[in-house]
Design a protein around this motif. Structure first.
Motif, PDB file in Angstrom:
ATOM      1  N   TYR A  19       0.715  -1.143   0.090  1.00  0.00           N
ATOM      2  CA  TYR A  19      -0.140  -0.116  -0.106  1.00  0.00           C
ATOM      3  C   TYR A  19       0.903   1.205  -0.123  1.00  0.00           C
ATOM      4  CZ  TYR A  19      -3.300  -3.577   1.702  1.00  0.00           C
ATOM      5  OH  TYR A  19      -3.824  -4.808   1.609  1.00  0.00           O
ATOM      6  N   TRP A  20       0.313   2.316  -0.656  1.00  0.00           N
ATOM      7  CA  TRP A  20       1.177   3.510  -0.806  1.00  0.00           C
ATOM      8  C   TRP A  20       0.215   4.619  -0.509  1.00  0.00           C
ATOM      9  CZ3 TRP A  20       6.366   3.928  -1.769  1.00  0.00           C
ATOM     10  CH2 TRP A  20       7.111   2.787  -2.101  1.00  0.00           C
ATOM     11  N   GLY A  21       0.720   5.914  -0.166  1.00  0.00           N
ATOM     12  CA  GLY A  21       0.117   6.892   0.043  1.00  0.00           C
ATOM     13  C   GLY A  21       0.444   7.670  -1.203  1.00  0.00           C
ATOM     14  N   GLN A  22      -0.161   9.039  -1.355  1.00  0.00           N
ATOM     15  CA  GLN A  22      -0.138   9.863  -2.527  1.00  0.00           C
ATOM     16  C   GLN A  22       1.178  10.696  -2.667  1.00  0.00           C
ATOM     17  OE1 GLN A  22      -2.201   9.437  -5.468  1.00  0.00           O
ATOM     18  NE2 GLN A  22      -2.691   7.805  -4.266  1.00  0.00           N
ATOM     19  N   GLY A  23       1.760  10.785  -1.622  1.00  0.00           N
ATOM     20  CA  GLY A  23       3.006  11.422  -1.530  1.00  0.00           C
ATOM     21  C   GLY A  23       2.779  13.050  -1.196  1.00  0.00           C
ATOM     22  N   THR A  24       3.839  13.475  -0.494  1.00  0.00           N
ATOM     23  CA  THR A  24       4.101  15.021  -0.065  1.00  0.00           C
ATOM     24  C   THR A  24       5.356  15.400  -0.681  1.00  0.00           C
ATOM     25  OG1 THR A  24       3.695  16.426   1.798  1.00  0.00           O
ATOM     26  CG2 THR A  24       4.954  14.327   2.093  1.00  0.00           C
ATOM     27  N   GLN A  25       5.021  16.499  -1.206  1.00  0.00           N
ATOM     28  CA  GLN A  25       6.412  17.299  -1.774  1.00  0.00           C
ATOM     29  C   GLN A  25       7.316  17.925  -0.874  1.00  0.00           C
ATOM     30  OE1 GLN A  25       7.241  17.898  -5.474  1.00  0.00           O
ATOM     31  NE2 GLN A  25       9.115  18.018  -4.114  1.00  0.00           N
ATOM     32  N   VAL A  26       8.406  17.735  -0.725  1.00  0.00           N
ATOM     33  CA  VAL A  26       9.380  18.730   0.013  1.00  0.00           C
ATOM     34  C   VAL A  26      10.284  19.041  -1.042  1.00  0.00           C
ATOM     35  CG1 VAL A  26      11.487  18.107   1.714  1.00  0.00           C
ATOM     36  CG2 VAL A  26       9.281  16.745   1.796  1.00  0.00           C
ATOM     37  N   ILE A  27      10.521  20.481  -0.749  1.00  0.00           N
ATOM     38  CA  ILE A  27      11.689  21.368  -1.565  1.00  0.00           C
ATOM     39  C   ILE A  27      12.420  21.948  -0.561  1.00  0.00           C
ATOM     40  CG2 ILE A  27      12.010  23.208  -3.040  1.00  0.00           C
ATOM     41  CD1 ILE A  27       9.022  22.673  -4.151  1.00  0.00           C
TER      42      ILE A  27
END
Length: 126
Positions: free
Chosen positions: A115-123
């Motif tokens: 299972y995976w989440g949709q992700g969160t962007q880190v810059i």
């Protein structure tokens, strides 16, 4: 089937810290090996840190050792990734993942996860 939702991403200056969270629903995180991955533009998704479901043993990629750790909050059914001394090369989309198979060992391959989440962007800016 567990659903995973990441949060906490954003823009941070180099040398700064960030705490990402992964909220799970539809399943209890203690039933899974929980991992964090990241994917930078044009690169493969790579393992960051993981935590076993039984012993709570932590595994982190060499690139993140000393700069990242993973933890579980069983009461909130969340898994957190605390990162510090961030570098521009840490810029990526960060994903939370869960593996339901048994075994108290590290899963560093994305193929191991169910299972995976949709992700969160880190810059990370320089």
């Amino acid at each position: 089937q567990v659903q995973l939702v990441e949060s906490g991403g954003g823009l941070v200056q180099a040398g700064g810290s960030l705490r990402l969270s992964c909220a799970a629903s539809g399943g209890t995180i203690t039933r899974y090996f929980m991992g964090w991955f990241r994917q930078a533009p044009g690169k493969e998704r790579e393992f960051v840190c993981g935590i076993t479901r039984n012993s709570g043993r932590i595994y982190c990629a060499d690139s993140m050792k000393g700069r990242a750790t993973i933890s579980r909050d069983n009461a909130k059914n969340t898994v957190n990734l605390q990162m510090s001394s961030l570098k521009p090369e840490d810029t990526a989309v960060y994903y939370c993942a869960a593996d339901e198979s048994a075994g108290d060992y590290a899963r560093v391959s994305r193929a191991a996860y169910d299972y995976w989440g949709q992700g969160t962007q880190v810059i990370v800016s320089s």
